[in-house]
Design an enzyme around this catalytic site. Structure first.
Site, PDB file in Angstrom:
ATOM      1  N   VAL A  19       0.853  -1.182   0.000  1.00  0.00           N
ATOM      2  CA  VAL A  19       0.000   0.000   0.000  1.00  0.00           C
ATOM      3  C   VAL A  19       0.895   1.240   0.000  1.00  0.00           C
ATOM      4  O   VAL A  19       1.884   1.300   0.729  1.00  0.00           O
ATOM      5  CB  VAL A  19      -0.924   0.015   1.242  1.00  0.00           C
ATOM      6  CG1 VAL A  19      -1.677   1.339   1.349  1.00  0.00           C
ATOM      7  CG2 VAL A  19      -1.905  -1.154   1.206  1.00  0.00           C
ATOM      8  N   GLY A  60       4.456   4.136   2.845  1.00  0.00           N
ATOM      9  CA  GLY A  60       4.028   2.875   2.249  1.00  0.00           C
ATOM     10  C   GLY A  60       4.161   1.759   3.257  1.00  0.00           C
ATOM     11  O   GLY A  60       4.771   1.943   4.326  1.00  0.00           O
ATOM     12  N   LYS A  61       3.611   0.626   2.974  1.00  0.00           N
ATOM     13  CA  LYS A  61       3.809  -0.541   3.835  1.00  0.00           C
ATOM     14  C   LYS A  61       3.431  -1.778   3.048  1.00  0.00           C
ATOM     15  O   LYS A  61       2.618  -1.709   2.124  1.00  0.00           O
ATOM     16  CB  LYS A  61       2.930  -0.441   5.093  1.00  0.00           C
ATOM     17  CG  LYS A  61       3.429  -1.283   6.249  1.00  0.00           C
ATOM     18  CD  LYS A  61       4.549  -0.592   7.011  1.00  0.00           C
ATOM     19  CE  LYS A  61       5.067  -1.458   8.135  1.00  0.00           C
ATOM     20  NZ  LYS A  61       5.980  -0.696   9.011  1.00  0.00           N
ATOM     21  N   GLY A  62       4.003  -2.919   3.447  1.00  0.00           N
ATOM     22  CA  GLY A  62       3.666  -4.171   2.777  1.00  0.00           C
ATOM     23  C   GLY A  62       3.547  -5.286   3.785  1.00  0.00           C
ATOM     24  O   GLY A  62       3.955  -5.140   4.944  1.00  0.00           O
ATOM     25  N   ASP A 108      10.284  -5.174   8.890  1.00  0.00           N
ATOM     26  CA  ASP A 108       9.293  -4.932   9.946  1.00  0.00           C
ATOM     27  C   ASP A 108       9.154  -6.273  10.677  1.00  0.00           C
ATOM     28  O   ASP A 108      10.090  -7.080  10.640  1.00  0.00           O
ATOM     29  CB  ASP A 108       7.970  -4.437   9.326  1.00  0.00           C
ATOM     30  CG  ASP A 108       7.001  -3.912  10.389  1.00  0.00           C
ATOM     31  OD1 ASP A 108       7.236  -2.822  10.924  1.00  0.00           O
ATOM     32  OD2 ASP A 108       6.009  -4.596  10.700  1.00  0.00           O
TER      33      ASP A 108
END
Ligand code: NAD
Length: 422
Positions: A66, A111-113, A152
């Site tokens: 995202v 952003g992040k995944g 993360d």
């Protein structure tokens, strides 16, 4: 005795992120159009992909990437491997990344995944194939100028190395700047491994001076014993603090006279958990949040401090190494009780700051010493903390609202200046 809150009963993190945004946007008198833009992520990619397991069977996995907002620079944010990863969690984490990069004023968006998987039972080969295929699936978004992942929960420098290699294989040449948190040998930065915990300590040093509560002898409880939590424990113990409780997924170890962090690390290597280390009492994870202590450091997952348990939390200071550990209801309780909450988008921002340093070094192919990284990081964290603290005083609000206001103002300004295309 209170049991840990099951994941399904934790508040939806995206609802929490939006509620925090609205509270700060109200104070900023942000207009409706700007609110509508900043409330939603810009891009949400969902991928379903097969992985060949060691026994030759096929397993399908679901992953996400995202991008919340990229008006101040490329999207930046980690990749999480966890059985509980959902689109809403990734959306929340992406939004928090936008604000975090803006609070410390580095030229990135958010952003992040994530992949919905418990990586623990996977073999190294399975983990590598899963990572390379996921990296390929999200390669329509990631790139050194567009979207730069990082580690993360449950993702490591080795996993970052596989992502860098996969992307580079597709390009035909090495692209180290596509991902940060890499091992040093392939373009990682000095100081990235302990950056997040170092920033937590920097925040605590400033807060302890403000509150006249010396770190030496302070009692500290930490939820999470991974990259953020374990290193924070080491650094605080070195400052003379007494680490009275530490939790991981399996439970918590408690010793009011102070846990031995080296022994705890060894015990975790041998048994896979901190629970049962010599001299400690076993507690449930949720009980550990309520032990007598001066400083509480959530360093695991979202939504663990709620309106229900906040009245029983005994700490004077809460430093959010984790993203999103505190719900708005808990924030209200802490504000009423004068508990200082140093919010995630400030407290754990040193991780992304050194990631930014890593990206800059990769682009220049010119690498800095640990001292250079440490000095530059200190400047960024001290400046960001001072900005947030002074706005909190001026606005007579909590540090989270102030941090969100600093960030949202910067992102809104960039959005305003760029205008609406076409
Ligand atoms: P990690 O995978 O290295 O460690 C996570 C730790 O949390 C492990 O000890 C695990 O056992 C524990 N844990 C997981 N679920 C738990 C639960 N339900 N109850 C108790 N303990 C639980 O991950 P990390 O990189 O240390 O990340 C931890 C938090 O810090 C996350 O919220 C992450 O988004 C945030 N964070 C990390 C970084 C970074 O640079 N690593 C930067 C900023 C923020």
């Amino acid at each position: 005795m209170h049991n840990d809150v099951p994941h399904s009963q934790r508040p939806n993190p995206y609802h929490v992120a939006v509620a925090q945004f609205e509270a700060a946007a109200d104070r900023l008198h942000l207009d409706h159009g700007m609110r509508a833009i900043l409330r939603e992520p810009k891009r949400e990619l969902i991928v379903h992909f097969p992985v060949r397991m060691d026994d030759k069977s096929l397993r399908m996995f679901t992953g996400y990437r995202v991008q919340h907002n990229i008006n101040r620079g490329p999207a930046k944010g980690g990749i999480r491997y966890d059985a509980n990863v959902t689109l809403d969690e990734v959306k929340a984490l992406a939004m928090w990344m936008t604000w975090k990069c803006a609070v410390v004023d580095i030229p990135f968006g958010g952003g992040k995944g994530g992949v919905t998987v418990d990586p623990k039972p996977l073999s190294l080969g399975e983990l590598e194939r899963l990572t390379r295929r996921y990296a390929t699936e999200i390669s329509i978004l990631i790139g050194p100028g567009s979207d730069i992942p990082a580690p993360d929960v449950n993702t490591t420098p080795q996993i970052m190395a596989w992502i860098m290699d996969t992307y580079s294989m597709h390009q035909g040449y090495s692209v180290p700047a596509v991902v940060t948190g890499k091992p040093l040998a392939i373009g990682g930065s000095e100081g990235r491994g302990d950056a997040t915990a170092t920033g937590v300590l920097e925040c605590l040093k400033i807060a302890s001076a403000d509150l006249k509560m010396p770190l030496r002898g302070a009692r500290v409880a930490i939820q999470g014993f991974g990259n953020a939590g374990a290193i924070a424990a080491e650094l605080l113990a070195a400052e003379g603090a007494r680490i009275v409780a530490i939790a991981d997924r399996q439970g918590a170890a408690y010793d009011e006279s102070g846990l031995d962090i080296d022994a705890l690390t060894k015990h975790k290597q041998e048994t896979g958990s901190v629970v049962g280390v010599a001299g400690s009492q076993k507690l449930e994870v949720a009980e550990m949040l309520e032990v007598p202590c001066d400083i509480l450091i959530p360093a695991a997952v979202e939504g663990v401090l709620t309106g229900e348990n906040a009245p029983r939390v005994q700490a004077r200071v809460i430093v959010e190494a984790a993203n999103g550990p505190t719900t708005p209801e808990a924030d209200a309780v802490f504000a009423a009780r004068d508990v200082l909450v140093i919010p995630d988008i400030l407290a754990n921002a040193a991780g992304v700051t050194v990631s930014y340093f890593e990206w800059v070094q990769d682009l220049q192919s010119f690498f800095w010493t640990p001292e250079e990284v440490g000095e530059k990081l200190s400047l960024v964290m001290a400046r960001a903390y001072a900005n947030v603290a002074s706005l909190a005083t001026k606005e007579e609000c909590d540090m989270r609202t102030a941090a969100q206001m600093v960030a949202i103002r910067r992102v809104a300004e960039a959005t305003q200046l760029r205008g609406i295309y076409p």
